[in-house]
Scaffold this active site. Structure first.
Site, PDB file in Angstrom:
ATOM      1  N   ARG A 225      31.026  19.319  20.187  1.00 48.72           N
ATOM      2  CA  ARG A 225      32.452  19.171  20.500  1.00 48.72           C
ATOM      3  C   ARG A 225      32.869  20.285  21.455  1.00 48.72           C
ATOM      4  O   ARG A 225      32.438  21.430  21.310  1.00 48.72           O
ATOM      5  CB  ARG A 225      33.307  19.237  19.221  1.00 48.72           C
ATOM      6  CG  ARG A 225      33.129  18.038  18.294  1.00 48.72           C
ATOM      7  CD  ARG A 225      33.772  16.794  18.893  1.00 48.72           C
ATOM      8  NE  ARG A 225      33.650  15.637  18.015  1.00 48.72           N
ATOM      9  CZ  ARG A 225      32.686  14.740  18.089  1.00 48.72           C
ATOM     10  NH1 ARG A 225      31.713  14.883  18.980  1.00 48.72           N
ATOM     11  NH2 ARG A 225      32.670  13.693  17.288  1.00 48.72           N
ATOM     12  N   HIS A 273      29.288  13.724  28.876  1.00 51.25           N
ATOM     13  CA  HIS A 273      29.405  13.194  27.510  1.00 51.25           C
ATOM     14  C   HIS A 273      28.476  11.990  27.315  1.00 51.25           C
ATOM     15  O   HIS A 273      28.914  10.890  26.945  1.00 51.25           O
ATOM     16  CB  HIS A 273      30.851  12.809  27.200  1.00 51.25           C
ATOM     17  CG  HIS A 273      31.135  12.818  25.718  1.00 51.25           C
ATOM     18  ND1 HIS A 273      32.350  13.172  25.199  1.00 51.25           N
ATOM     19  CD2 HIS A 273      30.355  12.504  24.645  1.00 51.25           C
ATOM     20  CE1 HIS A 273      32.317  13.082  23.875  1.00 51.25           C
ATOM     21  NE2 HIS A 273      31.108  12.675  23.520  1.00 51.25           N
TER      22      HIS A 273
END
Length: 310
Positions: A225, A273
């Site tokens: 994250r 990502h």
């Protein structure tokens, strides 16, 4: 009896999931009416993506569970209107994707592949890396993804230390926990992999103080994250040589703004990502199994602890 399943996600997700989820429900023996729109009072289960505009669960008076398509559930765990079980996504496709990405980048930095790829200038530079046994790796976060990555790296010969907030025991890994365990885990981490969830307790877990604990020149790999890292502290550590390289797949703002310092920094690799995406086929099987369990009065799998946030 037919159960009503509301698919609450973006339109492109529906196009991707409609057929695999219908097939998975059929194979699980669940008679289901799967739609993107139902009167709320008729919905039994919600298949949910945090990108969905659905925020108020109050009208769903017969709702039995919300089943997330994502592993990360930080945007919904604090929702006070959600009073039914919430399950996060754990599926083999997502796990294997993360293992492959993490293993690839650990090996890249371990072997010094960047220098070999960019150093094609006619100069014979012979730099022999240590064996994996001499390259300690630390993984922060020992959930499903951290465990799988740790086991794979240990099988390749790396000494792997794993850290978690609560005690864990995983064969082949040195498992530490708590504040003292975090200090010890960082002290040996020539390669550090971040796989913690996004919670108030994990925000900026990598900051100026913790970065200073790493062996000088350590590599940081973050597919977890974006909130786990204090960006200013990491940039300062990179500039000072305390961190030799950072490979980052997740960020506080995504897509990463074009003017962000990470893009131009010579010791940073940005990936968009892609470390692990939910695969429709395997994720649909996980969703269908939880709905089958709900209908059979069996415990749901991978329920979120609202107090812990994951």
């Amino acid at each position: 009896m037919t159960v009503n399943v509301l698919f609450a996600a973006r339109a492109e997700n529906w196009d991707t999931y409609r057929a695999p989820l219908s097939d998975a429900l059929d194979r699980a023996g669940v008679a289901a009416d799967l739609r993107t729109d139902f009167p709320p009072e008729l919905v039994d289960y919600i298949v949910y993506a945090p990108s969905s505009p659905l925020r108020d669960f109050t009208p769903f008076t017969r709702l039995r569970a919300v089943l997330s398509l994502w592993a990360g559930v930080e945007t919904i765990t604090g929702n006070r209107t959600l009073g039914v079980p919430l399950a996060r996504m754990v599926d083999d496709g997502l796990t294997r994707g993360m293992v492959e990405w993490v293993t690839g980048h650990v090996m890249r930095h371990h072997l010094g592949m960047d220098a070999q790829i960019t150093g094609q200038d006619g100069v014979w530079r012979k730099a022999i890396p240590p064996l994996a046994a001499d390259r300690p790796v630390t993984i922060l976060g020992l959930g499903e993804l951290g465990r799988a990555c740790g086991e794979t790296l240990a099988a390749l010969g790396f000494p792997v230390t794993g850290w978690s907030r609560s005690p864990k025991s995983i064969p082949g890994l040195l498992c530490l926990h708590g504040p003292d365990g975090l200090t010890a885990a960082l002290d040996s981490a020539q390669i550090l992999v971040l796989l913690l969830p996004d919670t108030p307790a994990t925000t900026n877990v990598l900051n100026a103080e913790t970065l200073a604990r790493l062996p000088r020149g350590a590599t940081v790999i973050n597919p977890g994250r974006g909130t786990l890292i204090d960006d200013d502290a990491l940039l300062a550590a990179l500039d000072a040589g305390q961190v030799g390289h950072a490979t980052l797949d997740v960020f506080r703002t995504e897509p990463l703004p074009a003017d962000h310092p990470y893009w131009a920094h010579p010791r940073v690799t940005v990936t968009p990502h892609i470390a692990s995406e939910t695969r429709a086929e395997t994720a649909s099987q996980a969703i269908a199994e939880n709905i089958r369990r709900g209908e059979a009065a069996e415990p749901f799998l991978h329920l979120v602890d609202r107090d812990l946030g994951y």
